[in-house]
Enzyme design. Structure first.
Site, short mmCIF file in Angstrom:
data_model
loop_
_atom_site.label_atom_id
_atom_site.label_comp_id
_atom_site.label_asym_id
_atom_site.label_seq_id
_atom_site.Cartn_x
_atom_site.Cartn_y
_atom_site.Cartn_z
N CYS A 2 -11.19 -0.68 -7.12
CA CYS A 2 -9.55 -0.46 -7.62
C CYS A 2 -8.81 -0.95 -6.53
O CYS A 2 -9.10 -1.18 -5.51
CB CYS A 2 -9.10 0.96 -7.58
SG CYS A 2 -9.69 1.86 -8.78
N ARG A 16 -1.26 -0.25 -9.59
CA ARG A 16 -2.56 0.31 -9.28
C ARG A 16 -3.33 -0.30 -10.44
O ARG A 16 -2.87 0.02 -11.49
CB ARG A 16 -2.61 1.72 -9.18
CG ARG A 16 -3.82 2.24 -8.82
CD ARG A 16 -4.72 2.85 -10.00
NE ARG A 16 -5.99 3.10 -9.48
CZ ARG A 16 -6.43 4.25 -9.17
NH1 ARG A 16 -5.59 5.17 -9.15
NH2 ARG A 16 -7.59 4.63 -8.56
C1 TCH Z 1 -13.61 6.10 -9.73
C2 TCH Z 1 -12.29 6.34 -9.55
C3 TCH Z 1 -11.52 5.13 -8.61
C4 TCH Z 1 -11.80 3.73 -9.00
C5 TCH Z 1 -12.07 3.00 -8.16
O1 TCH Z 1 -11.73 3.00 -6.86
N1 TCH Z 1 -13.37 2.22 -8.34
C6 TCH Z 1 -14.00 1.29 -7.28
C7 TCH Z 1 -15.34 1.57 -7.35
S1 TCH Z 1 -16.14 1.04 -5.77
O2 TCH Z 1 -15.66 1.73 -4.79
O3 TCH Z 1 -15.72 -0.54 -5.82
O4 TCH Z 1 -17.50 1.15 -5.98
C8 TCH Z 1 -11.70 7.58 -9.35
C9 TCH Z 1 -10.14 7.60 -9.23
C10 TCH Z 1 -9.73 9.16 -9.72
C11 TCH Z 1 -10.92 9.87 -9.54
C12 TCH Z 1 -11.12 11.05 -10.46
C13 TCH Z 1 -9.92 12.16 -10.19
O5 TCH Z 1 -10.13 12.15 -8.75
C14 TCH Z 1 -10.00 13.58 -10.69
C15 TCH Z 1 -11.43 13.91 -10.82
C16 TCH Z 1 -11.79 14.69 -9.39
C17 TCH Z 1 -13.05 15.26 -9.58
O6 TCH Z 1 -13.37 15.77 -8.54
C18 TCH Z 1 -14.10 14.28 -10.14
C19 TCH Z 1 -13.82 13.49 -11.40
C20 TCH Z 1 -12.46 12.98 -11.37
C21 TCH Z 1 -11.98 12.57 -13.01
C22 TCH Z 1 -12.17 11.83 -10.61
C23 TCH Z 1 -13.27 10.89 -11.01
C24 TCH Z 1 -13.47 9.25 -10.24
O7 TCH Z 1 -13.81 9.73 -8.98
C25 TCH Z 1 -12.04 8.89 -10.43
C26 TCH Z 1 -11.51 8.51 -11.65
#
Ligand code: TCH
Length: 325
Positions: A2, A16
């Protein structure tokens, strides 16, 4: 992966890309001032600033990914796998779970200075939302309507709050390393460089854009950090809303991910599920999804901000064509 970017023209914006291989049913949301945010370890927030953002909802609880409040403070959580640590309950602190962190800050702070003050009292406690939704290993970017930006990382040796002079955040490594890495690109320029390599040799500028030679274009989080910081730093655009929002999406598209280029497991690909661009001053969320390139706008001030109920808006996921004949 992200990427988040703050930028300004006449107004102040915060963008974002949400890049991931799966969706948790994200929706846009407007949360009015009197919606009661129940907190696990603290009294409920029953009166707070209103916000507009993107969220998933479980057990009728919004779990916010990114949002801006009515005072122009914006915040987003991005993955920080392997680095994020959350702590045991601390009696001397205000214990906030990671999934409550965005509404806790945006509900109570008008700007980065107030957020910094509040952060000195917060302990991000290691409690998951539920057994099905474990702790998300996140770090956060917080940016206000004066374009002050900070990054919050909870590491093994405690919470770090960094000033973010470039207004960009991606994923790993830690923010101090991301910032230091920009040193390696200090020679890049939007202008055509002089031949300082060897002026006695004829080295003509055979192409436009030679000042950007070496600007990374790969999908790693460190490369996206550099590319987003460069594009933002050199962004030129008119100051009206339409031009600014278009430019915001152009900045975000410089580091967007097309499905197929980043395989995270057999047959599963990370891609830009949505791109969001907030006008922090006006409380408007603009977004596009992977499936729909048309920009959808959601203005929090068109909702009843004194209400007690949040409103959800399904994300548009069908392409809108402008048929010319
Ligand atoms: C994975 C998402 C971030 C996207 C990102 O940064 N991807 C990069 C991956 S990497 O580093 O390159 O491997 C994060 C952003 C917001 C997060 C969500 C939000 O925090 C809301 C909830 C929180 C709960 O604890 C888990 C599910 C969840 C629904 C989360 C799932 C997941 O961790 C999300 C969707």
């Amino acid at each position: 992966m992200c990427t988040a970017v703050s930028f300004k023209t006449k107004d102040h914006y915060f963008g974002r890309n949400f890049d991931y291989e799966l969706s948790y049913g994200e929706k846009a949301i407007i949360i009015p001032r009197n919606y009661v945010f129940e907190l696990r370890k603290l009294p409920a927030l029953s009166k707070h600033y209103a916000m507009v953002g993107l969220t998933s909802v479980f057990d009728n609880t919004p779990l916010i990914y990114d949002a801006v409040n009515e005072h122009g403070l914006a915040m987003a959580g991005l993955n920080f796998e392997g680095n994020a640590v959350f702590y045991d309950f601390d009696h001397a602190m205000d214990n906030v779970t990671p999934f409550e962190f965005i509404p806790y800050i945006l509900g109570q702070c008008k700007n980065v200075a107030e957020a910094k003050e509040m952060l000195t009292k917060i302990n991000l406690v290691n409690e998951a939302f539920s057994a099905d939704l474990p702790l998300a290993p996140l770090h956060w970017i917080i940016s206000d309507s004066e374009d002050n930006t900070i990054v919050v990382e909870t590491l093994a040796d405690g919470m770090k709050v960094y000033d973010d002079p470039v207004g960009v955040m991606t994923n790993n490594p830690t923010f101090d390393k991301q910032l230091f890495n920009l040193n390696n690109y200090r020679g890049l320029s939007a202008k055509t460089p002089e031949n300082t390599f060897d002026p006695t040799v004829d080295l003509p500028a055979y192409s436009r854009g030679m000042g950007t030679l070496g600007l990374p274009g790969d999908l790693t989080s460190s490369s996206r950090f550099v590319k987003a910081a460069f594009v933002k730093a050199h962004s030129v655009c008119e100051t009206d809303e339409s031009s600014s929002v278009s430019q915001g999406f152009h900045i975000l598209s410089a580091i967007e991910q097309q499905r197929g280029c980043c395989e995270v497991s057999e047959g599963k690909y990370e891609y830009t599920i949505y791109s969001a661009c907030y006008n922090k001053d006006k409380g408007i969320l603009y977004y596009k999804t992977y499936e729909d390139s048309q920009i959808t706008a959601l203005n929090m001030h068109k909702a009843d901000l004194e209400s007690e109920q949040f409103t959800l808006y399904p994300l548009s996921q069908t392409q809108h064509f402008n048929y010319a004949n």
